[in-house]
Scaffold this motif. Structure first.
Motif, PDB file in Angstrom:
ATOM      1  N   ALA A   3       0.853  -1.134  -0.420  1.00  0.00           N
ATOM      2  CA  ALA A   3       0.171  -0.390   0.109  1.00  0.00           C
ATOM      3  C   ALA A   3       0.993   0.853  -0.179  1.00  0.00           C
ATOM      4  CB  ALA A   3      -0.555  -0.131   1.073  1.00  0.00           C
ATOM      5  N   ALA A   4       1.811   1.034   0.865  1.00  0.00           N
ATOM      6  CA  ALA A   4       2.472   2.524   0.782  1.00  0.00           C
ATOM      7  C   ALA A   4       2.994   2.802  -0.319  1.00  0.00           C
ATOM      8  CB  ALA A   4       3.567   1.989   2.057  1.00  0.00           C
ATOM      9  N   VAL A   5       3.963   1.760  -1.576  1.00  0.00           N
ATOM     10  CA  VAL A   5       4.301   1.506  -2.818  1.00  0.00           C
ATOM     11  C   VAL A   5       3.579   1.954  -3.630  1.00  0.00           C
ATOM     12  CG1 VAL A   5       5.167   0.395  -4.458  1.00  0.00           C
ATOM     13  CG2 VAL A   5       6.303   0.323  -1.581  1.00  0.00           C
ATOM     14  N   GLU A   6       1.977   1.861  -3.508  1.00  0.00           N
ATOM     15  CA  GLU A   6       1.211   1.809  -4.520  1.00  0.00           C
ATOM     16  C   GLU A   6       0.935   3.594  -3.769  1.00  0.00           C
ATOM     17  OE1 GLU A   6      -1.745  -0.441  -4.240  1.00  0.00           O
ATOM     18  OE2 GLU A   6      -0.933  -2.020  -5.402  1.00  0.00           O
ATOM     19  N   GLU A   7       0.523   4.311  -3.073  1.00  0.00           N
ATOM     20  CA  GLU A   7       0.591   5.973  -2.871  1.00  0.00           C
ATOM     21  C   GLU A   7       2.000   6.513  -3.373  1.00  0.00           C
ATOM     22  OE1 GLU A   7      -2.022   8.011  -0.519  1.00  0.00           O
ATOM     23  OE2 GLU A   7      -2.142   6.074  -1.333  1.00  0.00           O
ATOM     24  N   LEU A  16       4.067  10.864   0.684  1.00  0.00           N
ATOM     25  CA  LEU A  16       3.868   9.533   1.266  1.00  0.00           C
ATOM     26  C   LEU A  16       3.722  10.180   2.892  1.00  0.00           C
ATOM     27  CD1 LEU A  16       2.725   6.890   1.666  1.00  0.00           C
ATOM     28  CD2 LEU A  16       5.257   5.834   1.637  1.00  0.00           C
ATOM     29  N   THR A  17       2.947   9.732   3.507  1.00  0.00           N
ATOM     30  CA  THR A  17       3.170  10.359   4.771  1.00  0.00           C
ATOM     31  C   THR A  17       2.652   9.423   5.750  1.00  0.00           C
ATOM     32  OG1 THR A  17       0.832  11.181   5.202  1.00  0.00           O
ATOM     33  CG2 THR A  17       2.300  12.933   4.010  1.00  0.00           C
ATOM     34  N   ILE A  18       2.469   9.257   6.916  1.00  0.00           N
ATOM     35  CA  ILE A  18       1.794   8.331   8.285  1.00  0.00           C
ATOM     36  C   ILE A  18       0.216   8.209   8.215  1.00  0.00           C
ATOM     37  CG2 ILE A  18       1.745   7.362  10.401  1.00  0.00           C
ATOM     38  CD1 ILE A  18       4.484   7.263   9.589  1.00  0.00           C
ATOM     39  N   GLY A  19       0.263   9.601   8.119  1.00  0.00           N
ATOM     40  CA  GLY A  19      -1.660  10.029   7.559  1.00  0.00           C
ATOM     41  C   GLY A  19      -2.367   9.444   6.860  1.00  0.00           C
ATOM     42  N   ASN A  41      11.571   7.082   7.976  1.00  0.00           N
ATOM     43  CA  ASN A  41      11.522   5.338   7.252  1.00  0.00           C
ATOM     44  C   ASN A  41      10.302   5.078   6.689  1.00  0.00           C
ATOM     45  OD1 ASN A  41      13.758   5.868   8.882  1.00  0.00           O
ATOM     46  ND2 ASN A  41      12.893   4.971  10.977  1.00  0.00           N
ATOM     47  N   LEU A  42       9.095   5.841   6.713  1.00  0.00           N
ATOM     48  CA  LEU A  42       8.237   4.648   6.040  1.00  0.00           C
ATOM     49  C   LEU A  42       8.235   5.246   3.903  1.00  0.00           C
ATOM     50  CD1 LEU A  42       6.158   4.061   4.919  1.00  0.00           C
ATOM     51  CD2 LEU A  42       4.814   5.845   6.143  1.00  0.00           C
ATOM     52  N   ASN A  44      10.951   5.196   2.991  1.00  0.00           N
ATOM     53  CA  ASN A  44      12.606   4.646   2.794  1.00  0.00           C
ATOM     54  C   ASN A  44      12.556   3.235   2.208  1.00  0.00           C
ATOM     55  OD1 ASN A  44      16.316   4.960   2.017  1.00  0.00           O
ATOM     56  ND2 ASN A  44      15.756   3.392   3.875  1.00  0.00           N
ATOM     57  N   ALA A  45      11.612   2.978   3.513  1.00  0.00           N
ATOM     58  CA  ALA A  45      10.941   1.825   2.796  1.00  0.00           C
ATOM     59  C   ALA A  45      10.261   1.308   1.484  1.00  0.00           C
ATOM     60  CB  ALA A  45      10.289   1.478   4.197  1.00  0.00           C
ATOM     61  N   ALA A  46       9.223   2.095   1.463  1.00  0.00           N
ATOM     62  CA  ALA A  46       8.798   2.536   0.445  1.00  0.00           C
ATOM     63  C   ALA A  46       9.930   1.875  -0.874  1.00  0.00           C
ATOM     64  CB  ALA A  46       7.673   3.714  -0.150  1.00  0.00           C
ATOM     65  N   LEU A  47      10.892   3.276  -1.307  1.00  0.00           N
ATOM     66  CA  LEU A  47      11.944   3.318  -2.302  1.00  0.00           C
ATOM     67  C   LEU A  47      12.868   2.072  -2.150  1.00  0.00           C
ATOM     68  CD1 LEU A  47      13.361   4.552  -4.216  1.00  0.00           C
ATOM     69  CD2 LEU A  47      14.821   5.341  -2.298  1.00  0.00           C
ATOM     70  N   GLU A  48      13.252   1.604  -0.779  1.00  0.00           N
ATOM     71  CA  GLU A  48      13.121  -0.296  -0.323  1.00  0.00           C
ATOM     72  C   GLU A  48      12.582  -1.112  -1.331  1.00  0.00           C
ATOM     73  OE1 GLU A  48      16.797  -0.826  -1.053  1.00  0.00           O
ATOM     74  OE2 GLU A  48      16.849   1.293   0.113  1.00  0.00           O
ATOM     75  N   GLN A  49      11.518  -0.861  -1.363  1.00  0.00           N
ATOM     76  CA  GLN A  49      10.207  -2.522  -1.955  1.00  0.00           C
ATOM     77  C   GLN A  49       9.966  -2.226  -3.113  1.00  0.00           C
ATOM     78  OE1 GLN A  49       8.840  -4.440  -0.662  1.00  0.00           O
ATOM     79  NE2 GLN A  49       7.340  -5.196  -1.707  1.00  0.00           N
ATOM     80  N   ALA A  50      10.657  -1.020  -3.988  1.00  0.00           N
ATOM     81  CA  ALA A  50      10.022  -0.826  -5.129  1.00  0.00           C
ATOM     82  C   ALA A  50      11.060  -1.106  -6.048  1.00  0.00           C
ATOM     83  CB  ALA A  50       9.864   1.188  -5.378  1.00  0.00           C
ATOM     84  N   GLY A  51      12.367  -0.385  -5.178  1.00  0.00           N
ATOM     85  CA  GLY A  51      13.707  -1.218  -5.640  1.00  0.00           C
ATOM     86  C   GLY A  51      13.268  -2.652  -5.645  1.00  0.00           C
ATOM     87  N   GLN A  52      12.953  -3.699  -4.887  1.00  0.00           N
ATOM     88  CA  GLN A  52      13.069  -4.946  -5.100  1.00  0.00           C
ATOM     89  C   GLN A  52      12.033  -5.492  -6.143  1.00  0.00           C
ATOM     90  OE1 GLN A  52      14.852  -7.215  -3.096  1.00  0.00           O
ATOM     91  NE2 GLN A  52      13.858  -8.426  -4.139  1.00  0.00           N
ATOM     92  N   VAL A  53      11.424  -4.545  -6.168  1.00  0.00           N
ATOM     93  CA  VAL A  53       9.858  -5.029  -7.043  1.00  0.00           C
ATOM     94  C   VAL A  53      11.462  -4.717  -8.654  1.00  0.00           C
ATOM     95  CG1 VAL A  53       8.047  -4.997  -8.221  1.00  0.00           C
ATOM     96  CG2 VAL A  53       7.926  -4.831  -6.351  1.00  0.00           C
ATOM     97  N   PHE A  54      11.802  -4.115  -8.874  1.00  0.00           N
ATOM     98  CA  PHE A  54      12.496  -4.165 -10.089  1.00  0.00           C
ATOM     99  C   PHE A  54      13.330  -5.096 -10.512  1.00  0.00           C
ATOM    100  CE2 PHE A  54      15.972  -2.450 -12.346  1.00  0.00           C
ATOM    101  CZ  PHE A  54      15.745  -2.301 -13.608  1.00  0.00           C
ATOM    102  N   ARG A  55      14.184  -4.770  -9.290  1.00  0.00           N
ATOM    103  CA  ARG A  55      15.550  -6.519  -9.187  1.00  0.00           C
ATOM    104  C   ARG A  55      14.425  -8.152  -9.446  1.00  0.00           C
ATOM    105  NH1 ARG A  55      17.362  -2.536  -4.777  1.00  0.00           N
ATOM    106  NH2 ARG A  55      15.765  -4.256  -3.302  1.00  0.00           N
TER     107      ARG A  55
END
Length: 185
Positions: A3-7, A16-19, A41-42, A44-55
């Motif tokens: 959900a964070a990556v999609e948002e 992208l915010t906690i709220g 941190n949220l 950054n985690a979205a960026l890392e997840q998106a990178g994992q999807v690409f990899r």
């Protein structure tokens, strides 16, 4: 994280915010902040997840192949397929984030810069390995990497903004041509 990556794909990493994520998930802010501790941190985690999807989509299919022309063809094809069938509603996550963050400073931009630099170094090495298979004169691998990245950004725009169904086909042909590879079948 999905959900964070999609948002972030739709509204940008800065949006992208906690709220916003709590609202989307119908959760409390405390429930969302818990795993991340902060908005940064949220993001950054979205960026890392998106990178994992690409990899997973683009690099994992190369694992059993040796560097060279055949592997570069597979990389280009997987890259274009990723753009054409993008798992993110806003298109290529890194392209969007690069545009959004290139003029800002901070941890998120620094991490994105590392991601982009690592991808560029990997792509340049793949191009050099493909060139090593022939004695024909070539453009410098760094130059070809720049052009391939530019083509990918144009293809992403044509797919996302223009709804151009032929963009992937043209992009694949253009990338192979620039890299000195045979045209797609």
């Amino acid at each position: 994280m999905q959900a964070a990556v999609e948002e972030a794909s739709r509204i940008g990493l800065a949006g992208l915010t906690i709220g916003s994520l709590a609202d989307r998930l119908a959760m409390s802010k405390a429930g969302v902040v818990g795993p991340f501790g902060s908005r940064e941190n949220l993001q950054n985690a979205a960026l890392e997840q998106a990178g994992q999807v690409f990899r997973t989509a683009v690099l994992a299919p190369l694992a059993a192949m040796s560097p060279g022309a055949a592997r570069l063809v597979r990389l280009i094809d997987a890259w274009i397929d990723y753009l054409a069938e993008c798992p993110f509603p806003g298109g290529c996550f890194v392209t969007a984030a690069s545009t959004e963050l290139d003029g800002r400073h901070g941890m998120l931009r620094d991490r994105l810069r590392e991601v982009v630099a690592d991808w560029r170094a990997f792509l340049t090495a793949e191009i050099a390995a493909a060139q090593d298979e022939t004695s024909a004169p070539h453009r410098p691998p760094e130059e070809i990497a720049t052009v391939l990245i530019g083509i990918s950004m144009a293809v992403n725009e044509e797919i996302q903004l223009l709804d151009d169904e032929s963009a992937a086909r043209r992009g694949r042909a253009a990338m192979r041509n620039v890299a000195g590879l045979p045209p797609p079948p």
